[in-house]
Design a protein around this motif. Structure first.
Motif, PDB file in Angstrom:
ATOM      1  N   LYS A  76     -20.416  -4.184  48.926  1.00 25.42           N
ATOM      2  CA  LYS A  76     -20.619  -5.171  47.861  1.00 25.42           C
ATOM      3  C   LYS A  76     -20.689  -6.578  48.443  1.00 25.42           C
ATOM      4  O   LYS A  76     -21.563  -7.379  48.070  1.00 25.42           O
ATOM      5  CB  LYS A  76     -19.485  -5.083  46.840  1.00 25.42           C
ATOM      6  N   VAL A  77     -19.795  -6.885  49.373  1.00 28.34           N
ATOM      7  CA  VAL A  77     -19.800  -8.211  50.009  1.00 28.34           C
ATOM      8  C   VAL A  77     -21.096  -8.426  50.777  1.00 28.34           C
ATOM      9  O   VAL A  77     -21.718  -9.496  50.703  1.00 28.34           O
ATOM     10  CB  VAL A  77     -18.575  -8.361  50.938  1.00 28.34           C
ATOM     11  N   ARG A  79     -23.967  -7.076  50.222  1.00 29.42           N
ATOM     12  CA  ARG A  79     -25.053  -7.226  49.253  1.00 29.42           C
ATOM     13  C   ARG A  79     -25.087  -8.641  48.677  1.00 29.42           C
ATOM     14  O   ARG A  79     -26.136  -9.272  48.603  1.00 29.42           O
ATOM     15  CB  ARG A  79     -24.879  -6.192  48.150  1.00 29.42           C
ATOM     16  N   GLU A  80     -23.923  -9.153  48.315  1.00 23.93           N
ATOM     17  CA  GLU A  80     -23.858 -10.507  47.759  1.00 23.93           C
ATOM     18  C   GLU A  80     -24.201 -11.554  48.812  1.00 23.93           C
ATOM     19  O   GLU A  80     -24.895 -12.536  48.527  1.00 23.93           O
ATOM     20  CB  GLU A  80     -22.464 -10.776  47.183  1.00 23.93           C
ATOM     21  N   GLN A  81     -23.723 -11.352  50.021  1.00 28.16           N
ATOM     22  CA  GLN A  81     -24.051 -12.278  51.102  1.00 28.16           C
ATOM     23  C   GLN A  81     -25.552 -12.293  51.357  1.00 28.16           C
ATOM     24  O   GLN A  81     -26.166 -13.349  51.572  1.00 28.16           O
ATOM     25  CB  GLN A  81     -23.303 -11.876  52.383  1.00 28.16           C
ATOM     26  N   LYS A  83     -27.935 -11.629  49.195  1.00 26.35           N
ATOM     27  CA  LYS A  83     -28.601 -12.334  48.099  1.00 26.35           C
ATOM     28  C   LYS A  83     -28.529 -13.840  48.291  1.00 26.35           C
ATOM     29  O   LYS A  83     -29.496 -14.563  48.032  1.00 26.35           O
ATOM     30  CB  LYS A  83     -27.961 -11.936  46.762  1.00 26.35           C
ATOM     31  N   LEU A  84     -27.376 -14.322  48.753  1.00 25.26           N
ATOM     32  CA  LEU A  84     -27.232 -15.756  49.008  1.00 25.26           C
ATOM     33  C   LEU A  84     -28.171 -16.214  50.127  1.00 25.26           C
ATOM     34  O   LEU A  84     -28.762 -17.299  50.056  1.00 25.26           O
ATOM     35  CB  LEU A  84     -25.777 -16.080  49.362  1.00 25.26           C
ATOM     36  N   GLU A  87     -31.693 -16.410  48.723  1.00 19.93           N
ATOM     37  CA  GLU A  87     -31.833 -17.608  47.896  1.00 19.93           C
ATOM     38  C   GLU A  87     -31.955 -18.856  48.768  1.00 19.93           C
ATOM     39  O   GLU A  87     -32.761 -19.754  48.485  1.00 19.93           O
ATOM     40  CB  GLU A  87     -30.638 -17.743  46.954  1.00 19.93           C
ATOM     41  N   GLN A 105     -34.320  -7.062  48.749  1.00 23.90           N
ATOM     42  CA  GLN A 105     -33.131  -6.570  49.442  1.00 23.90           C
ATOM     43  C   GLN A 105     -33.202  -5.050  49.426  1.00 23.90           C
ATOM     44  O   GLN A 105     -33.260  -4.429  48.367  1.00 23.90           O
ATOM     45  CB  GLN A 105     -31.861  -7.062  48.759  1.00 23.90           C
TER      46      GLN A 105
END
Length: 285
Positions: A76-77, A79-81, A83-84, A87, A105
């Motif tokens: 999860k971390v 994946r979020e990293q 996405k950042l 962006e 992704q």
């Protein structure tokens, strides 16, 4: 889907260079730009040890459950990293007049994922080393070596800092596919207005002089200022010396047939030319 400039980004120090060179290529080629982040959630998984030992009944199962939960949290971390990072890449390229880039992704190994995207790729832009290799300054990274071997699209390997290519060198061996590389270089909008250099590593023979003249004539007919040379010695050493002497900004190499240059790129080890290069290397397949 139209062919795109695909930029593979991760958390390495090369990501900004990847963004900037990809933006430059997208504008020059008038091709859509897509940033790709690949999630390989098994690449850094903790090693499975023999946890039975003298643990009492049920302790091992409990520990396995905790490790599984940690794996899920790590995924999860990541994946979020990712996405950042995607962006941030889009934001960086908006400042370079690219407002319509896309992001993807994807899950899987880097090499297999990129190979699966191959039909959509016009140019693949990658950093010299990946996220996990940023501490090893002299190591190219097994991922990039495999990408070079398995992809059949042009690959632009870039350093951490962008510099608009004004002087371009192509390593030329006179083969049929090498001639296609010269013709591509001559007409590619990537190199419009660039000063083009051609280097043949070999003996001063009439055949090599004829090959060099052919390459320079093609480049000049396409409107390029062009010059070249024939030098003896090891391919990587000759190329590095020429790059230094002439202030070359980008090196073009091809995996040609069974030539010395192909051996350089897809042999059992990656050459010092790629490991030690401080300028972008465009690899043609």
């Amino acid at each position: 889907m139209s062919e795109q400039v695909i930029a593979a980004i991760d958390g390495s120090e090369f990501s900004e260079g990847v963004c900037d060179y990809a933006a430059w290529a997208s504008l020059a080629l008038n091709a859509p730009l897509c940033f790709v982040h690949v999630l390989d959630n098994h690449s850094a998984a903790p090693s499975e040890q023999d946890l039975s030992g003298n643990l009492h009944f049920g302790a091992r199962e409990h520990l396995m459950e905790e490790l599984s939960a940690l794996d899920e949290q790590r995924a999860k971390v990541n994946r979020e990293q990712g996405k950042l990072m995607l962006e941030a890449a889009q934001k960086r390229t908006k400042a370079k007049d690219i407002s319509d880039s896309t992001t993807r992704q994807l899950n899987g190994t880097l090499v297999e994922t990129l190979v699966a995207l191959e039909k959509d790729i016009r140019l693949l832009v990658v950093g010299k080393r990946g996220e996990t290799a940023h501490q090893a300054s002299g190591h190219l990274g097994a991922n990039l070596e495999r990408v070079v071997r398995e992809m059949h699209r042009p690959i632009l390997m870039v350093p951490a800092t962008f510099k608009r290519p004004e002087k371009v060198l192509i390593a030329f061996d006179g083969s049929k596919t090498a001639r296609k590389g010269v013709e591509m270089l001559a007409r590619s909008p990537l190199f419009a207005g660039s000063e083009c250099h051609v280097l043949i590593v070999g003996a001063e023979t009439a055949e090599n002089h004829s090959q060099l003249d052919w390459a320079l004539d093609n480049l000049r007919e396409a409107g390029h200022q062009a010059e070249g040379a024939i030098r003896a010695g090891d391919v990587d050493e000759a190329l590095q010396a020429y790059v230094q002497e002439h202030g070359i900004d980008l090196l073009v190499m091809g995996a040609y047939g069974h030539s010395r240059i192909r051996h350089l790129l897809v042999g059992s080890t990656t050459t010092a030319m790629l490991r030690g290069s401080h300028i972008p290397v465009l690899i043609l397949r």
